[in-house]
Design a protein around this motif. Structure first.
Motif, PDB file in Angstrom:
ATOM      1  N   MET A   1     -15.042 -73.225 -48.608  1.00 51.44           N
ATOM      2  CA  MET A   1     -16.122 -73.378 -49.001  1.00 51.44           C
ATOM      3  C   MET A   1     -15.501 -75.115 -49.432  1.00 51.44           C
ATOM      4  SD  MET A   1     -17.489 -71.892 -52.680  1.00 51.44           S
ATOM      5  CE  MET A   1     -16.197 -71.766 -53.307  1.00 51.44           C
ATOM      6  N   GLN A   2     -16.622 -75.918 -48.663  1.00 50.31           N
ATOM      7  CA  GLN A   2     -16.360 -77.450 -48.623  1.00 50.31           C
ATOM      8  C   GLN A   2     -17.337 -78.434 -49.442  1.00 50.31           C
ATOM      9  OE1 GLN A   2     -15.177 -79.484 -45.783  1.00 50.31           O
ATOM     10  NE2 GLN A   2     -14.416 -77.710 -43.900  1.00 50.31           N
ATOM     11  N   TYR A   3     -16.753 -79.414 -50.213  1.00 51.13           N
ATOM     12  CA  TYR A   3     -17.497 -80.246 -50.737  1.00 51.13           C
ATOM     13  C   TYR A   3     -18.280 -81.433 -49.445  1.00 51.13           C
ATOM     14  CZ  TYR A   3     -17.290 -79.171 -55.299  1.00 51.13           C
ATOM     15  OH  TYR A   3     -17.280 -78.853 -57.080  1.00 51.13           O
ATOM     16  N   VAL A   4     -19.702 -81.544 -49.933  1.00 53.60           N
ATOM     17  CA  VAL A   4     -20.171 -83.389 -48.755  1.00 53.60           C
ATOM     18  C   VAL A   4     -20.763 -83.758 -49.211  1.00 53.60           C
ATOM     19  CG1 VAL A   4     -21.331 -81.937 -47.938  1.00 53.60           C
ATOM     20  CG2 VAL A   4     -20.380 -83.805 -46.487  1.00 53.60           C
ATOM     21  N   MET A   5     -19.743 -85.144 -49.104  1.00 57.98           N
ATOM     22  CA  MET A   5     -20.583 -85.921 -50.475  1.00 57.98           C
ATOM     23  C   MET A   5     -21.112 -87.367 -49.390  1.00 57.98           C
ATOM     24  SD  MET A   5     -17.835 -86.343 -52.328  1.00 57.98           S
ATOM     25  CE  MET A   5     -16.788 -85.054 -52.151  1.00 57.98           C
ATOM     26  N   LYS A   6     -21.701 -88.267 -50.093  1.00 55.19           N
ATOM     27  CA  LYS A   6     -21.930 -89.739 -49.247  1.00 55.19           C
ATOM     28  C   LYS A   6     -21.805 -90.826 -50.637  1.00 55.19           C
ATOM     29  CE  LYS A   6     -25.320 -92.456 -46.941  1.00 55.19           C
ATOM     30  NZ  LYS A   6     -26.897 -92.828 -46.364  1.00 55.19           N
TER      31      LYS A   6
END
Ligand code: UD1
Length: 429
Positions: free
Chosen positions: A1-6
């Protein structure tokens, strides 16, 4: 699982802090020492807690989830004082089963603690204390075995103010015969919370929160209802989120006094920090000023907040330092920040940050729980897209972390697999 963010959005709004994870782990261990039902409220819904509850069920503890944050525990039918499973091995705090089972049954077999790899984490002080209470301690393979014909109160001096050893010895000594004194005890808020919880079950503990704790042993502990204190480190993490994103966050449901060391540093860095009863408002500024930090036992600056502070020092004007005096392996996140354009150098136990940098989105790996949360803050303060792998670490200790951040205006999503990660990156980009 990964967090992805801008990154780039200032985080603005209100956030409510959950129950303290580290208090919860000690309190749940205390709860199994009674043969009556104990109700624990304000339990954080985090992985470490659910793993500990699963380990409890394996030895016969009845666990009844009343709602998401309330659990009833009944330890009357524990059929084994041997806790050795994949659950137990995932947790650092599984060591609290040593104190709880030794106190209640005079016998405990528990697999050696797991948890975050932030340095060599011995438990010699726990074992020394158990021996002074009259137990024999044996390490067989990766298992710790404790045995005592009788537990007798003792005068125990801890070589260092260890949180885990202080709680473990309070647990065992509560059911020992006679008086115990723990000197050079840890003073963290969760020490006081576990002591209050044990006292609500009939234990006689005085002085928790000070250097010397006095315990008069009792024959048995009874049922109780107890509400866990708010999480100091979760609160501190959101306070830092306001600082690094130049936002304005009202952090609710906290005990402001627990936040003093963190608030003081934020003020020194130029943020506005306003205490309002059981809330703190942090207003970030267009620029931060660097400072020097040394981690220390409570009431000093918490080691669990230093990675978040490291992110702020990358952005702040000037050169800042962090001296880590609790754990020797807690700067692994610095290499990750370097991938974002940060300039920092680690020399032994000191990290030196050359601030004033604009961080750029990058693909990162969370090295441990708190460092993982810090990298999320870095990603939210950075330009562009950041992905953070090993999110499992963060889920151990933060309830609804991405939901809470989204409610403050963050663009962050959890990607279950590589496919959804790529789709989210495209969508955000
Ligand atoms: C707890 C917290 C952790 C926090 C830490 C310090 C839990 C579950 N974890 O960890 O989040 O970062 O306190 O606030 O509550 N030590 C020994 N021998 C011992 C015990 C400790 O040498 O028997 C050393 C440790 O290696 C470390 C220092 O003492 O250098 C402090 O450790 P301790 O306070 O025990 O931390 P933990 O209980 O592991």
């Amino acid at each position: 699982m990964q967090y992805v963010m801008k990154g780039g959005n200032p985080l603005v709004g209100e956030v409510t802090i959950s129950g303290a994870k580290n208090a919860a782990l000690g309190i749940l261990a205390a709860a199994i020492m009674a043969d009556e039902t104990v109700t624990v409220e304000n339990l954080p819904d985090v992985k470490d807690v659910s793993v500990l509850l699963s380990a409890f069920e394996e030895i016969g503890v009845l666990v009844n989830h009343k709602d998401r944050h309330t659990v009833q525990i009944n330890g009357a039918n524990i059929f084994s004082a041997c806790a050795d499973s994949s659950y137990i091995r995932q947790l650092r705090a599984s060591y609290y089963l040593l104190g709880a089972l030794l106190g209640k049954y005079h016998h405990a077999e528990v697999a050696m603690p797991g948890g975050c790899n932030i340095g060599n984490r011995p438990i010699d002080q726990h074992l020394k204390g158990f021996r002074m209470l009259g137990a024999t301690t044996t390490v067989e393979g990766s298992k710790v075995i404790l045995d005592a014909k009788e537990l007798r109160g003792a005068h125990i001096y801890l070589d260092m103010a260890s949180v885990g050893a202080t709680i473990n010895l309070m647990l065992a000594a509560s059911l020992a015969t006679g008086n115990t004194i723990i000197e050079n005890a840890a003073k963290e808020p969760h020490i006081v919370d576990v002591a209050n919880m044990l006292n609500s079950m009939g234990a006689k503990i005085k002085g928790a929160g000070r250097d010397m704790i006095r315990i008069t042993g009792v024959e048995s502990l009874h049922g109780s209802e107890y509400t866990i204190i708010p999480d100091q480190i979760e609160a501190g993490t959101f306070m830092m989120a306001a600082a690094v994103t130049k936002g304005d966050i009202l952090v609710r449901n906290i005990i402001p006094q627990h936040m003093d060391a963190i608030s003081a540093k934020l003020v020194e860095m130029g943020c506005e920090v306003v205490e309002l009863g059981d809330s703190i408002r942090v207003v970030g500024r267009p620029s931060l000023t660097s400072c020097n930090i040394k981690t220390l036992p409570y009431p000093g600056f918490p080691t669990d907040m230093q990675p978040q502070m490291g992110v702020a020092l990358c952005l702040a004007d000037g050169v800042g330092t962090i001296t880590e005096s609790i754990f020797e392996n807690r700067f692994k996140y610095v290499d990750e920040l370097a991938k974002m354009g940060a300039e920092a150098e680690v020399k032994g136990t000191i990290a030196i940050f050359k601030g004033g940098k604009t961080l750029k989105g990058a693909d990162l790996v969370a090295p441990d729980l708190r460092a993982g949360a810090a990298l999320v803050l870095a990603g939210l303060a950075a330009e562009g897209i950041t992905a953070i792998d090993n999110v499992g670490y963060i889920l151990r200790g933060y309830e609804d972390f991405d939901e809470k951040l989204r409610s403050l205006g963050a663009e962050i999503r959890l990607a279950e697999d590589e496919d959804s990660l790529q789709k989210l990156k495209l969508k955000m980009g």
